[in-house]
Design a protein around this motif. Structure first.
Motif, short mmCIF file in Angstrom:
data_model
loop_
_atom_site.label_atom_id
_atom_site.label_comp_id
_atom_site.label_asym_id
_atom_site.label_seq_id
_atom_site.Cartn_x
_atom_site.Cartn_y
_atom_site.Cartn_z
N ALA A 131 0.82 -1.21 0.00
CA ALA A 131 0.00 0.00 0.00
C ALA A 131 0.85 1.26 0.00
O ALA A 131 0.31 2.38 0.06
N VAL A 132 2.16 1.10 -0.07
CA VAL A 132 3.07 2.25 -0.05
C VAL A 132 3.65 2.45 -1.46
O VAL A 132 4.12 1.50 -2.09
N PHE A 133 3.61 3.69 -1.93
CA PHE A 133 4.13 4.05 -3.24
C PHE A 133 5.14 5.18 -3.09
O PHE A 133 4.99 6.05 -2.23
N VAL A 143 4.87 13.76 -12.14
CA VAL A 143 5.42 12.73 -11.27
C VAL A 143 4.73 11.41 -11.57
O VAL A 143 3.69 11.35 -12.23
N GLY A 144 5.35 10.34 -11.09
CA GLY A 144 4.78 9.01 -11.21
C GLY A 144 4.83 8.32 -9.87
O GLY A 144 5.36 8.85 -8.89
N LEU A 145 4.29 7.10 -9.80
CA LEU A 145 4.26 6.34 -8.57
C LEU A 145 4.91 4.97 -8.79
O LEU A 145 4.53 4.23 -9.70
N LYS A 146 5.88 4.68 -7.95
CA LYS A 146 6.59 3.42 -8.01
C LYS A 146 6.08 2.50 -6.91
O LYS A 146 6.03 2.89 -5.74
N ALA A 147 5.68 1.29 -7.28
CA ALA A 147 5.14 0.35 -6.31
C ALA A 147 6.24 -0.39 -5.57
O ALA A 147 7.42 -0.28 -5.89
N ASP A 148 5.84 -1.20 -4.61
CA ASP A 148 6.79 -1.92 -3.78
C ASP A 148 7.54 -3.01 -4.54
O ASP A 148 8.58 -3.49 -4.08
N ASN A 149 7.03 -3.42 -5.72
CA ASN A 149 7.70 -4.46 -6.52
C ASN A 149 8.68 -3.88 -7.53
O ASN A 149 9.25 -4.60 -8.34
N GLY A 150 8.86 -2.54 -7.50
CA GLY A 150 9.82 -1.90 -8.40
C GLY A 150 9.23 -1.44 -9.72
O GLY A 150 9.90 -0.76 -10.49
N LYS A 151 7.98 -1.81 -9.99
CA LYS A 151 7.33 -1.36 -11.22
C LYS A 151 6.49 -0.12 -10.93
O LYS A 151 6.29 0.27 -9.78
#
Length: 234
Positions: A131-133, A143-151
Motif C-alpha cells: 500500500a506504499v508508493f 510525477v509518477g508512482l513506483k510500487a513496492d515491486n519496483g514497477k
C-alpha cells in the motif's frame, strides 16, 4: 533643569526601561498553543499576524489572537498539514473515501492473457507494504508512482476482463505521468494521462477477489470515490 526637560527625560527613561524588559523576557514560560494542545513549548513574546515567519527550529504558532515563534520538543511537533503535491522521493499511501488504502494486489483481477497480474485495488487496511508508493520524477514537471515491486503505476486500456476500459495497474517499467490536484475540501485527486480521474470502483470487475478496484473513468473531481487523503509514510 527645567520642568519640561525633566518630564522629557523621565519619558525617555520609561521607554528604554520598557524595551529592556521586553528584550530580557523574549522567552515565555511553557504554554499551550492552539496547534498543539497540552504540549509544552517556549514562545517569543510577540503578537504578530498569521503571515509570521520563524527560523527553524522555531515554528509559527497561534496563541489566542496572536501568532508567535514557538519551539517544541522534537517528539511533540505538530503534524505537518497534508499536501496534494508530495515531492519526489516521498513515500506515500493513498487513503480512499472508505478509509481503506490503494494497494498493489496480485492476481486479484483477471487480466487479458494473464499479462497484468498486478493491479491497484482499494482494500488495504494499513499504510504498509504493497500500500506504499514512492513518488518519482516522470519528466515534464509530472510525477509518477513506483510500487513496492519496483514497477510503476500506470493506466492500462483493455487489460482487465469485464472491467471499465481504463484501469490502474502496476506493470510499467518507466514512470507514467500522474497529476496531483487539491480540491476545495482539502482532499486530493489523481488525474491520469488521459485527462480522467483515478477512482475507487465498487463491483466493477467480475470475478475480482476484492470488492473495490481502481479505474480511470471519472471526469468530475468532486465525486467522493475519486477523492483521496495522502498519507506520508516514513
Amino acid at each position: 533643569m527645567s520642568h519640561r526637560n525633566m518630564l522629557r527625560n523621565t519619558g525617555l527613561c520609561t521607554v528604554v526601561a520598557s524595551l529592556a524588559a521586553l528584550a530580557s523576557a523574549m522567552l515565555l514560560e511553557p504554554r499551550t498553543s492552539a496547534l498543539a494542545q497540552d504540549k509544552p513549548e517556549i514562545c517569543t513574546r510577540i503578537c504578530a499576524g498569521p503571515d509570521l515567519t520563524c527560523s527553524p527550529p522555531w515554528i509559527p504558532t497561534k496563541l489566542g489572537q496572536c501568532w508567535a515563534c514557538c519551539r517544541f520538543d522534537d517528539e511533540k511537533l505538530p503534524a505537518p498539514a497534508p499536501s496534494c503535491a508530495p515531492s519526489v522521493g516521498t513515500r506515500i499511501a493513498l487513503k480512499a473515501d472508505t478509509g481503506r488504502f490503494y494497494k498493489r494486489c496480485r492476481n486479484c483481477q483477471k487480466s487479458r492473457n494473464d499479462s497484468y497480474p498486478d493491479t491497484v485495488t482499494a482494500h488495504g487496511t494499513a499504510a504498509t507494504g504493497a500500500a506504499v508508493f514512492t513518488v518519482v520524477d516522470a519528466g515534464g514537471g509530472k510525477v509518477g508512482l513506483k510500487a513496492d515491486n519496483g514497477k510503476y503505476v500506470a493506466r492500462c486500456n483493455g487489460c482487465i476482463d469485464g472491467a471499465p476500459p481504463d484501469m490502474l495497474t502496476v506493470h510499467a517499467t518507466a514512470p507514467s505521468p500522474i497529476t496531483f490536484e487539491k480540491q476545495a475540501n482539502g482532499k486530493c485527486v489523481l488525474k491520469a494521462d488521459n485527462g480522467k480521474y483515478v477512482g475507487r470502483c465498487r463491483g466493477c470487475t467480475p470475478g475480482a477477489t476484492v470488492e473495490d478496484v481502481v479505474s480511470i473513468r471519472e471526469t468530475d473531481p468532486n465525486k467522493p470515490y475519486v477523492q483521496l487523503e495522502i498519507v506520508i509514510v516514513k
